[in-house]
Design a protein around this motif. Structure first.
Motif, short mmCIF file in Angstrom:
data_model
loop_
_atom_site.label_atom_id
_atom_site.label_comp_id
_atom_site.label_asym_id
_atom_site.label_seq_id
_atom_site.Cartn_x
_atom_site.Cartn_y
_atom_site.Cartn_z
N GLU A 178 0.84 -1.20 0.00
CA GLU A 178 0.00 0.00 0.00
C GLU A 178 0.87 1.25 0.00
N LYS A 231 -1.19 -7.17 -3.65
CA LYS A 231 -1.71 -6.44 -2.50
C LYS A 231 -3.09 -6.96 -2.10
N TYR A 265 -4.00 -8.75 1.46
CA TYR A 265 -5.09 -8.25 2.31
C TYR A 265 -6.09 -9.37 2.60
N PRO A 278 -9.44 -0.91 3.11
CA PRO A 278 -8.30 -1.03 2.20
C PRO A 278 -8.30 -2.37 1.45
N ALA A 294 -8.35 -2.51 -2.56
CA ALA A 294 -7.28 -3.20 -3.28
C ALA A 294 -7.86 -4.24 -4.24
#
Length: 64
Positions: A10, A23, A27, A38, A42
């Motif tokens: 990030e 990413k 996550y 987030p 993503a």
């Protein structure tokens, strides 16, 4: 470990499809309760980029 990797990616801000997918995957394998927004952003960014490149399979996999 996955959460730390997602946080690092990030901060890097790489917008390539490969980086966005990594990413999103980190996550999703991390602590989703800690960073749900987030994680969603993503996955959505990676899926939208995959779709724009005609990679529907990757886009679907990101939202599973």
């Amino acid at each position: 470990m996955h959460q730390a990797a997602a946080d690092f990616l990030e901060r890097r801000g790489d917008s390539s499809l490969e980086a966005l997918c990594r990413k999103a995957i980190h996550y999703s394998n991390g602590d989703l309760e800690r960073a749900p927004e987030p994680a969603f952003r993503a996955a959505r960014a990676a899926a939208e980029l995959a779709l724009s490149k005609g990679d529907e399979q990757t886009a679907v996999r990101l939202f599973e």
